[in-house]
Enzyme design. Structure first.
Site, PDB file in Angstrom:
ATOM      1  N   TYR A  49       7.922   1.300   3.786  1.00 17.41           N
ATOM      2  CA  TYR A  49       7.285   1.359   5.103  1.00 17.41           C
ATOM      3  C   TYR A  49       5.817   0.979   4.957  1.00 17.41           C
ATOM      4  O   TYR A  49       5.087   1.571   4.164  1.00 17.41           O
ATOM      5  CB  TYR A  49       7.391   2.764   5.698  1.00 17.41           C
ATOM      6  N   GLN A  73     -13.836   6.988   2.650  1.00 12.90           N
ATOM      7  CA  GLN A  73     -12.638   7.724   3.036  1.00 12.90           C
ATOM      8  C   GLN A  73     -12.741   8.228   4.471  1.00 12.90           C
ATOM      9  O   GLN A  73     -11.751   8.264   5.196  1.00 12.90           O
ATOM     10  CB  GLN A  73     -12.413   8.892   2.080  1.00 12.90           C
ATOM     11  N   HIS A  89     -11.297   6.163   7.301  1.00  9.79           N
ATOM     12  CA  HIS A  89      -9.851   6.025   7.406  1.00  9.79           C
ATOM     13  C   HIS A  89      -9.304   6.694   8.653  1.00  9.79           C
ATOM     14  O   HIS A  89      -8.471   6.141   9.375  1.00  9.79           O
ATOM     15  CB  HIS A  89      -9.170   6.683   6.195  1.00  9.79           C
ATOM     16  N   GLU A  95      -6.821  14.101  -3.675  1.00  7.83           N
ATOM     17  CA  GLU A  95      -6.102  12.832  -3.815  1.00  7.83           C
ATOM     18  C   GLU A  95      -6.880  11.889  -4.735  1.00  7.83           C
ATOM     19  O   GLU A  95      -6.334  11.332  -5.684  1.00  7.83           O
ATOM     20  CB  GLU A  95      -5.932  12.210  -2.432  1.00  7.83           C
ATOM     21  N   HIS A  96      -8.151  11.670  -4.429  1.00  8.01           N
ATOM     22  CA  HIS A  96      -9.038  10.845  -5.249  1.00  8.01           C
ATOM     23  C   HIS A  96     -10.161  11.716  -5.794  1.00  8.01           C
ATOM     24  O   HIS A  96     -10.750  12.504  -5.057  1.00  8.01           O
ATOM     25  CB  HIS A  96      -9.679   9.721  -4.431  1.00  8.01           C
ATOM     26  N   ASP A 139      -8.013   1.422  -4.825  1.00 11.01           N
ATOM     27  CA  ASP A 139      -7.242   1.138  -3.611  1.00 11.01           C
ATOM     28  C   ASP A 139      -6.611  -0.250  -3.642  1.00 11.01           C
ATOM     29  O   ASP A 139      -5.492  -0.434  -3.170  1.00 11.01           O
ATOM     30  CB  ASP A 139      -8.160   1.221  -2.384  1.00 11.01           C
ATOM     31  N   HIS A 199      37.132  27.310 -16.253  1.00  7.34           N
ATOM     32  CA  HIS A 199      36.260  26.643 -17.210  1.00  7.34           C
ATOM     33  C   HIS A 199      36.683  26.992 -18.635  1.00  7.34           C
ATOM     34  O   HIS A 199      36.770  26.128 -19.517  1.00  7.34           O
ATOM     35  CB  HIS A 199      34.807  27.090 -16.993  1.00  7.34           C
TER      36      HIS A 199
END
Length: 426
Positions: free
Chosen positions: A123, A253, A256, A321-322, A355, A414
């Site tokens: 996606y 960031q 964004h 995240e970063h 990135d 078993h």
């Protein structure tokens, strides 16, 4: 940006209430998925017209559309894509896992067989923006893993077409199957299939809250990469860092998303104050300043620690995240960092380097999930099968123990499956 002094066990956090959505959003997503399961392409087309304003008669991208996309790209842009592809491929091929086997002295052979997934759906966000980097970061690890069928989906613009940059990036990677659809309807089509779209085994790639909720709902029917939240950056810096560069990275960031989080953690109050001032000044010069301003006001933070060790502890608690490390010796701190999606060392490793171009994947865990999860990688597109080839000698030695273990759990059949072979041995 809000500034806070931290010491000892002062709580720090990037976490936001995201990913679960509202009750209304969840109901909308469930309705869309059921409609696509029931009516296939017709439902996808109807939702595409409703949500994207695009009247798409044929969902599949044609060869003519691919040619037109190339014609709209500058040669310099194509060259940049090719360079990035080379770097990303070089990095990801090193992640490729191989099957392995070993033999015991009693003749038993054990191992693990690595098999690529048969298919994957990627996606790529679209509509009003273009993200060819998302194409590269999701497709390349799947290719490296050996996935034979890769399907790309992306929401069209109001003209019913996909971004030339997205199409060119896909074409450079040899992707042939692409569809003009986005949102929850695209996730449903990938998971359950339609009259013309065969379902896939795994879905990866970022999207809005409806995409995230749809991925959550179809998980189990297919695998997914993660439920990604808004972007995050944390900068760990000492007095040697450049305030201007830190401010620029924090704002990279913030632009964004209004929910993006930008955080500085430092043991230097003078640096903190200088960065605070720089952020305010640079913010006014940004084209997307209104988005960045909301992000900084709501989710921008500066934490001032008493020592660098306390700053490191705060970063591990954030699990960003970063993470950029801008200290006099960034490599010396690397071993102390336990939780971060991607770690950028030194002043020339600005987050956008990762990135777009360096090679490591930019699909990263967010909202504190770096505590237990990893960036998208080649192994996400491989599965493992355990291999067991027991020898006669090993079976004779261990059969009674295995049967006894089965009875310990109350599973008589078993135990008898093992004992049937003991009698054969006798």
């Amino acid at each position: 940006m809000k500034m806070t002094s931290i010491s000892g066990k002062t709580a720090v956090s990037l976490k936001r209430t995201i990913g679960s959505g509202t009750e209304e959003q969840r109901k909308t997503v469930s309705t869309i998925i059921e409609e696509v399961k029931k009516n296939g392409n017709a439902a996808v087309s109807a939702f595409t017209k409703r949500f994207d304003g695009a009247d798409v008669a044929d969902l599949r991208v044609t060869e003519q559309e691919m040619k037109e996309a190339y014609g709209m790209m500058k040669q310099s842009e194509i060259d940049i894509l090719k360079s990035a592809i080379c770097n990303i491929k070089e990095y990801h091929k090193r992640q490729l896992a191989s099957s392995w086997f070993y033999h015991r002295k009693d003749g038993t052979m054990l191992g693990q067989k690595i098999t690529p997934l048969d298919s994957a759906g990627v996606y790529v966000p679209g509509g009003t923006a273009a993200y060819p980097s998302s194409v590269l970061m999701n497709v390349i690890p799947a290719l490296a893993a050996g996935v034979e069928r890769i399907v790309l989906v992306s929401p069209p613009g109001k003209d019913g077409k996909l971004s030339p940059g997205v199409l060119a990036a896909a074409a450079e990677l040899g992707i042939k199957e692409m569809y003009k659809m986005g949102g929850a309807q695209a996730i449903a089509a990938l998971a359950y299939g339609t009259e013309t779209i065969a379902p896939v085994d795994k879905i990866t790639g970022p999207g809005n809250i409806y995409v995230a909720l749809a991925k959550r709902e179809v998980f189990g029917q297919v695998d997914i990469d993660m439920i990604a939240g808004p972007s995050e950056i944390a900068v760990l810096a000492d007095q040697t860092a450049d305030p201007r560069e830190i401010a620029a990275d924090l704002l990279s960031q913030a632009e964004h998303d209004t929910m993006a989080s930008s955080v500085l953690v430092t043991d230097s109050r003078p640096l903190a104050e200088a960065v605070q001032k720089e952020v305010d000044q640079q913010l006014e010069r940004l084209p997307r300043k209104e988005i960045a301003r909301q992000s900084i006001e709501n989710y921008g933070r500066i934490y001032v620690a008493e020592t660098l060790d306390e700053a490191v502890s705060a970063v591990n608690e954030l699990a960003p995240e970063h993470l950029e490390i801008l200290t006099v010796q960034p490599e010396a701190l690397l071993g102390k960092i336990r939780h971060a999606g991607a770690i950028f060392l030194g002043p020339y490793s600005s987050e956008p380097v990762g990135d777009y171009f360096a090679g490591p994947n930019h699909v990263l865990p967010t909202n504190g999930t770096a505590r237990f999860s990893s960036p998208l990688n080649v192994t996400d597109f491989q599965k493992r099968s355990s291999i067991i080839s027991y020898s006669r000698e090993a079976f004779s030695e261990n059969a009674e123990k295995i049967a006894a273990f089965a009875r310990l759990e109350g599973l008589e059949a078993h135990a008898r499956a093992i004992e049937s072979r003991i009698r054969e041995e006798d």
